[in-house]
Design a protein around this motif. Structure first.
Motif, PDB file in Angstrom:
ATOM      1  N   ASP A   8       0.844  -1.195   0.000  1.00 51.87           N
ATOM      2  CA  ASP A   8       0.000   0.000   0.000  1.00 51.87           C
ATOM      3  C   ASP A   8       0.881   1.248   0.000  1.00 51.87           C
ATOM      4  O   ASP A   8       2.039   1.198   0.438  1.00 51.87           O
ATOM      5  CB  ASP A   8      -0.885  -0.066   1.256  1.00 51.87           C
ATOM      6  CG  ASP A   8      -1.654   1.208   1.481  1.00 51.87           C
ATOM      7  OD1 ASP A   8      -2.347   1.648   0.547  1.00 51.87           O
ATOM      8  OD2 ASP A   8      -1.568   1.770   2.597  1.00 51.87           O
ATOM      9  N   ASP A  10      -0.379   4.905   0.907  1.00 50.14           N
ATOM     10  CA  ASP A  10      -0.676   5.938   1.902  1.00 50.14           C
ATOM     11  C   ASP A  10      -0.666   5.416   3.331  1.00 50.14           C
ATOM     12  O   ASP A  10      -1.361   4.458   3.662  1.00 50.14           O
ATOM     13  CB  ASP A  10      -2.018   6.607   1.585  1.00 50.14           C
ATOM     14  CG  ASP A  10      -1.871   7.556   0.403  1.00 50.14           C
ATOM     15  OD1 ASP A  10      -0.777   8.122   0.241  1.00 50.14           O
ATOM     16  OD2 ASP A  10      -2.852   7.714  -0.348  1.00 50.14           O
ATOM     17  N   ASP A 179      -1.722  -0.413   5.972  1.00 47.99           N
ATOM     18  CA  ASP A 179      -2.166   0.103   7.269  1.00 47.99           C
ATOM     19  C   ASP A 179      -3.672   0.007   7.465  1.00 47.99           C
ATOM     20  O   ASP A 179      -4.157   0.238   8.564  1.00 47.99           O
ATOM     21  CB  ASP A 179      -1.765   1.578   7.420  1.00 47.99           C
ATOM     22  CG  ASP A 179      -2.550   2.444   6.448  1.00 47.99           C
ATOM     23  OD1 ASP A 179      -2.371   2.261   5.228  1.00 47.99           O
ATOM     24  OD2 ASP A 179      -3.364   3.259   6.908  1.00 47.99           O
TER      25      ASP A 179
HETATM   26 MG   LIG Z   1      -3.000   3.104   3.465  1.00 48.64          MG
END
Ligand SMILES: [Mg+2]
Length: 228
Positions: A8, A10, A179
């Motif tokens: 990922d 961000d 996240d």
């Molecule tokens: Mg993310």
């Protein structure tokens, strides 16, 4: 053993939160809205609700882009053109490249052991310039941006697209690192690949413990857990 890592962007490699706050403050100032904590919190709450609705398929991408600033301007009862505010914000956001601690070192470690795919939900006009500016593209075999393919994590279609690019490796040899429990981890688990959750301070796990799922609080922990 793993062959591929889907990573990922961000708040996994780039610090989206820092960049978004800086961009939002600049946008509010430019449109003469007080850039107070309270106003910024209001925006984040509205934005989060809009992204959730988008992930559920209740909003399309253009509505998402526009609607969060329309609601924000309505909530603050200010006479500002929501469309112009949005354009200013996205333009600043596309310049933000703060890195998550250890991101570059992790990529240097990972690139010689695995094949890497950047797997991000977001707008192409924001993500492409950020990736280019931080020269992250050099680490990845493929870059998958939800807006460009018309489907976002956690939907299977996003992973189908990535698997097509990877030429359909066995699922047990693929891990997603991210996240977000709702998009990265639930998406990966439902697709049948391995998952590694980068847990942020204060976040609580809602994923059952199992051998194909890891939880870390920093990227630096990952090599010790997946090597070998
Ligand atoms: Mg993310």
């Amino acid at each position: 053993m793993l062959d591929w890592l889907l990573i990922d962007l961000d708040n996994t490699l780039l610090d989206f939160t820092a960049g978004a706050n800086r961009s939002l403050k600049a946008a509010l100032k430019a449109f003469e809205i007080e850039p107070s904590e309270g106003n910024i919190d209001i925006y984040h709450t509205i934005n989060h609700q809009c992204w959730e609705a988008f992930e559920k398929g209740e909003l399309d991408v253009d509505t998402l882009r526009r609607r969060r600033f329309e609601l924000f301007v309505e909530t603050l009862a200010v006479s500002v053109d929501a469309g112009k505010l949005n354009t200013f914000y996205l333009s600043r956001l596309s310049e933000q490249t703060d890195e998550i601690k250890g991101a570059r070192q992790f990529l240097e470690w990972a690139r010689i052991r695995y094949k890497l795919v950047l797997a991000t939900n977001g707008f192409a006009s924001v993500q492409r310039p950020r990736i280019a500016r931080s020269q992250l593209q050099t680490y990845f075999e493929h870059i998958v941006i939800s807006e460009e393919i018309g489907v976002q994590k956690p939907h299977a279609g996003f992973f189908d697209h990535a698997f097509e690019k990877m030429n359909h490796p066995p699922k047990e040899r693929v891990m997603i690192i991210g996240d977000s429990q709702s998009s990265d981890i639930n998406g990966g688990r439902n697709y049948g690949i391995r998952t590694c959750w980068l847990r942020q301070a204060g976040a609580k796990s809602d994923t059952p413990k199992n051998p194909s799922h890891l939880e870390v609080t920093s990227l630096e922990e990952i090599p010790g857990l997946i090597e070998g």
